[in-house]
Design an enzyme around this catalytic site. Sequence first.
Site, short mmCIF file in Angstrom:
data_model
loop_
_atom_site.label_atom_id
_atom_site.label_comp_id
_atom_site.label_asym_id
_atom_site.label_seq_id
_atom_site.Cartn_x
_atom_site.Cartn_y
_atom_site.Cartn_z
N GLU A 139 -13.15 -15.31 -25.68
CA GLU A 139 -12.15 -14.76 -24.60
C GLU A 139 -10.95 -15.68 -24.19
O GLU A 139 -9.82 -15.51 -23.94
CB GLU A 139 -12.99 -14.20 -23.42
CG GLU A 139 -11.90 -13.52 -22.30
CD GLU A 139 -11.47 -12.25 -22.93
OE1 GLU A 139 -10.49 -12.17 -23.16
OE2 GLU A 139 -12.12 -11.36 -23.03
N VAL A 142 -7.19 -16.51 -25.67
CA VAL A 142 -6.01 -15.83 -25.76
C VAL A 142 -4.89 -15.79 -24.73
O VAL A 142 -3.95 -15.97 -24.70
CB VAL A 142 -6.54 -14.30 -26.14
CG1 VAL A 142 -5.08 -13.19 -26.16
CG2 VAL A 142 -7.03 -14.09 -27.49
N LYS A 214 -2.36 -16.96 -30.39
CA LYS A 214 -2.94 -15.99 -29.51
C LYS A 214 -3.02 -14.65 -30.32
O LYS A 214 -3.93 -13.85 -30.29
CB LYS A 214 -2.48 -15.96 -28.27
CG LYS A 214 -2.70 -17.32 -27.52
CD LYS A 214 -2.06 -17.44 -26.21
CE LYS A 214 -2.39 -18.76 -25.54
NZ LYS A 214 -1.41 -19.03 -24.44
N GLY A 308 -4.22 -22.80 -17.53
CA GLY A 308 -4.94 -23.39 -16.43
C GLY A 308 -6.26 -23.95 -16.31
O GLY A 308 -7.11 -23.14 -17.06
#
Length: 325
Positions: A139, A142, A214, A308
């Site tokens: 997960e 992307v 991505k 981040g």
Amino acid sequence: MRLAVLGAGAVGRSVLELAGEYGHDVVAIADSSSAAIADGSAGTGEGNGGLAAETVLERKDAAGVVGDADPADALAADYDVLVEATPTTLDDAEPGFGHCEAALERDRDVVLANKGPVAERYADLRALEADSEGSVRFEATVAGAIPAVSTIEDYGPETIEAARGVLNGTANFVLTRMAAEGLGYEHVLAEAQDLGVAEADPSFDVEGTDAALKCVIMANVLTGGEPEFTLEDADVEGILNVPGSALELATEENRTVRLIGEATREGVRVGPRLVPENSPLAVSGTRNIVQLDTEHAGRLNLSGRGAGGAETATAVLADVGRLGD
């Protein structure tokens, strides 16, 4: 779950710091030159043992290493899930792919934040998974905290007609500032670097490579890897040649320019696109959006922080939680 974390950058550090809140223990962490391994008795996988994040990170900040062990010792440690958070590499996707291979050969689960193995060697990775009792989840590869991959999986890849969006915060920050302030590309890029929004070498972001990777990953999820896409198959244009005059003209017409990536079963393309200023795709600053065209539920817009340390770590830990379900 007991986690071994490879990579002690922003994401790996955040996984180490946050794992306990999610009920998991980090029993090993490695950077490029060292590793810290918990005692054999430490780490129950319930968030009440394992390595002490503060101790490890204080040493990393002070001495540049996380521990006294060799990085290979983390890969060989006693863990349930390998978290692969080393920097993304292209082509053969090493050493990240080899790390995944080693874990799967031991029937361990793998959660990736590293895009390389999923974007460049998707079929190989799935083949390793098929021969293992472990599973692979990605997960975090992307769009940071945005649940793009899991939403595609939950709805059923066969029901998703296309996935597109603004998938790189650096490029979006630059375009947003250029449009809002009438500033030139070089000026805004320097500002982004001063703020830490852009890397010293921003080419991966501004040339469209990051967004393309991505989209390649989402395309592979849509097709199940048949056909398999890699970065080489993507049609990619970055933002280096977007003139300030184009943004000014767009503003006069109540439109703006965004770096849009799109994934379908036919392929991947990334490039600057004109979008209405009130479009969901006109996200500002470093925000990302993933837009899914579904067969039965219309268009879904998933927006939030696409990068981040803490944001991406939440996606990693959400995947760890899915493995435990």
